[in-house]
Design an enzyme around this catalytic site. Structure first.
Site, PDB file in Angstrom:
ATOM      1  N   TYR A 146       1.064  -1.128   0.170  1.00 41.42           N
ATOM      2  CA  TYR A 146       0.154  -0.178   0.156  1.00 41.42           C
ATOM      3  C   TYR A 146       0.838   1.314   0.199  1.00 41.42           C
ATOM      4  O   TYR A 146       1.655   1.326   0.918  1.00 41.42           O
ATOM      5  CB  TYR A 146      -1.021   0.009   1.222  1.00 41.42           C
ATOM      6  CG  TYR A 146      -1.752   1.028   1.416  1.00 41.42           C
ATOM      7  CD1 TYR A 146      -1.552   2.366   2.247  1.00 41.42           C
ATOM      8  CD2 TYR A 146      -2.913   1.460   0.471  1.00 41.42           C
ATOM      9  CE1 TYR A 146      -2.404   3.412   2.505  1.00 41.42           C
ATOM     10  CE2 TYR A 146      -3.855   2.700   0.555  1.00 41.42           C
ATOM     11  CZ  TYR A 146      -3.406   3.431   1.616  1.00 41.42           C
ATOM     12  OH  TYR A 146      -4.411   4.631   1.449  1.00 41.42           O
ATOM     13  N   ASP A 241       9.392   2.695  -0.711  1.00 40.01           N
ATOM     14  CA  ASP A 241       8.277   3.420   0.189  1.00 40.01           C
ATOM     15  C   ASP A 241       8.441   3.173   1.716  1.00 40.01           C
ATOM     16  O   ASP A 241       8.227   1.814   2.159  1.00 40.01           O
ATOM     17  CB  ASP A 241       7.024   2.940  -0.230  1.00 40.01           C
ATOM     18  CG  ASP A 241       5.808   3.595   0.547  1.00 40.01           C
ATOM     19  OD1 ASP A 241       4.604   3.497   0.374  1.00 40.01           O
ATOM     20  OD2 ASP A 241       6.214   4.400   1.389  1.00 40.01           O
ATOM     21  N   LYS A 269       4.714   9.516   8.394  1.00 44.16           N
ATOM     22  CA  LYS A 269       4.310   9.200  10.007  1.00 44.16           C
ATOM     23  C   LYS A 269       5.300   9.702  11.041  1.00 44.16           C
ATOM     24  O   LYS A 269       5.320  10.760  11.481  1.00 44.16           O
ATOM     25  CB  LYS A 269       4.435   7.491   9.733  1.00 44.16           C
ATOM     26  CG  LYS A 269       3.291   7.059   9.039  1.00 44.16           C
ATOM     27  CD  LYS A 269       3.230   5.265   8.832  1.00 44.16           C
ATOM     28  CE  LYS A 269       2.129   4.872   7.854  1.00 44.16           C
ATOM     29  NZ  LYS A 269       0.695   4.831   8.400  1.00 44.16           N
TER      30      LYS A 269
END
Ligand code: KE4
Length: 431
Positions: A146, A241, A269
């Site tokens: 994702y 990623d 994050k």
């Protein structure tokens, strides 16, 4: 807010009238596990409390950012001080330089970064940059990975897309779906095949070097190194990623852990310390193609926001060797306890961990890719999830997610978690 009931079920009913599914991000909706989402009223350290006053030991950690636990005093102080100087200027600030420098210092494969406001913006930008730099349109992603909700990525995606049963979302133009090729994680032949089918037309391979959006799946030995070699040979850029793994699995992320150099890295994050920050970084030759230095456009009203960068910098500055040692010790304690429970109960489930990021697969054999995760017993996971929640342990409400420890977790917290884990595993087995 005072007119709102302090009741999870009532709030969820009201929320669903004004927000799709009653949430602002699908995976929060308990769709895969059933039941009522907990509306969190406040959090401190490793604990969160819902609106009904129930206390939980938190292993969601806001899906990764809260590596220091909630409301760390020094992060709160940095946020308050920054807020008192004004929340946003739409102009450059010294704080952005400080955060950019800190990221580059910790990730030597990055010579420059562009700060944005989410992981999705970071991955979107990385792919646009790769397409511009190579003059190619196609990308390769991996089933179950994702990379945020940009059109190019919602093809066989993990996390909330897989949780909700729509790994490929409606609403994506056929032309976009056709330029997103899907390989299988840990299957280098699937990448070789796609590169061979579309010679000279794949701009980038984008990968979570350690998958955290289909539970936690580790790269098999040599997989990432083979990927690097294939990309070099094909003239295709390799994008790591590391929105989730960056500063989580090691100070320098997965690229440090596995010693593989990506061409571009995306982050998020943790670098926002709980506020909205994402980043894309890489060599100057690539990064200076981004506007205004170059022609590749990318922009954002709140990019590099002073409060968010203050929170991110305060967080990174607290992530010292001692912090990582503590994260590893807590993770190891939890792993040993859960493995002992599985052995005592003769359960075949698979516990996977890297540092303070982990997952328990309800599977009877090791998990190597998305297809293995899809074979997990989702009903058993749901029963287990609620067994833990009822006893005050707040896990991510999906088998397609990782759970996280923080520096705020204590040995006592972990010991309590292990005891409750035993009860929940035993209870779900009997149902
Ligand atoms: P955001 O746009 O949600 O900030 O980041 C997207 C993203 C990109 N890359 C990776 C590796 C990610 O894990 C994410 C976001 N992760 C999910 C949790 N699995 C966010 C939680 C949610 O969607 O609510």
């Amino acid at each position: 807010m005072s007119d709102l009931p302090q009741d999870n079920a009532e709030l969820h009913q009201i929320a669903r009238k004004v927000m799709p599914g009653g949430v602002n991000s699908p995976v929060r909706a308990f769709g895969a596990v059933g039941g009522t989402p907990r509306f969190i009223a406040r959090a401190q350290g490793v604990r969160v409390w819902d609106v009904e006053g129930r206390e939980y030991i938190d292993y969601v950690g806001s899906w990764g950012p809260c590596i220091l636990g909630h409301a760390h005093p020094q992060v709160v102080e940095a946020i308050q001080a920054a807020a008192a100087r004004g929340s946003t200027f739409g102009a450059p600030t010294a704080a952005e330089i400080a955060l950019a420098r800190r990221i580059i210092e910790l990730m030597p494969n990055l010579e420059m970064v562009r700060l944005v406001s989410s992981g999705t913006e970071a991955t979107m930008t990385a792919v646009r940059l790769a397409r511009a730099a190579t003059g190619r349109d196609r990308i390769i992603k991996f089933a179950g990975c994702y990379h945020g909700h940009a059109d190019s990525f919602l093809v066989k995606a993990g996390s909330g897309a897989a949780t909700g049963g729509h790994p490929t979302s409606p609403g994506i133009p056929r032309s976009t779906v056709n330029t997103t090729l899907v390989a299988q994680f840990n299957d280098i032949a699937s990448v070789t095949q796609l590169l061979g089918m579309f010679p000279g037309s794949v701009a980038a391979v984008i990968i979570e070097p350690i998958v955290g959006n289909s539970g936690v799946i580790l790269p098999s030995s040599g997989f990432l190194q083979d990927l690097r070699r294939l990309c070099d040979k094909a003239g295709t850029l390799l994008i790591f990623d590391e929105v989730m793994t960056g500063f989580r699995v090691a100070p320098g992320g997965a690229q440090q852990l596995y010693n593989v150099r990506p061409d571009l890295t995306t982050l998020g994050k943790i670098i926002g310390g709980g506020l909205p920050v994402g980043a894309v970084g890489g060599p100057k030759a690539l990064m200076e193609q981004l506007a205004p230095a170059g022609p590749v456009y990318q922009a954002g009203t709140l990019s590099g926001n002073p409060i968010a960068t203050a929170a991110g910098l305060a967080t990174l500055n607290l992530l010292n060797d001692e912090a990582y040692a503590k994260l590893e010790a807590c993770g190891a304690q939890l792993e040993a306890g859960v493995r002992e429970n599985l052995s005592k109960l003769s359960l075949p489930y698979q516990f996977v961990r890297v540092g303070s990021m982990a997952c328990l697969f309800f599977a009877d054999r090791p998990v190597h890719d998305f297809a293995d995760v899809q074979r997990c017993d989702q009903q058993a996971f749901a029963r287990y999830f609620h067994g833990m929640l009822e006893q005050g342990i707040y896990l991510p409400p999906s088998q397609f997610e990782a759970f996280f420890l923080s520096t705020a977790h204590t040995e006592a917290d972990i010991e309590r978690t292990i005891q409750i884990n035993y009860d929940a595993l035993q209870k779900q087995r009997m149902q």
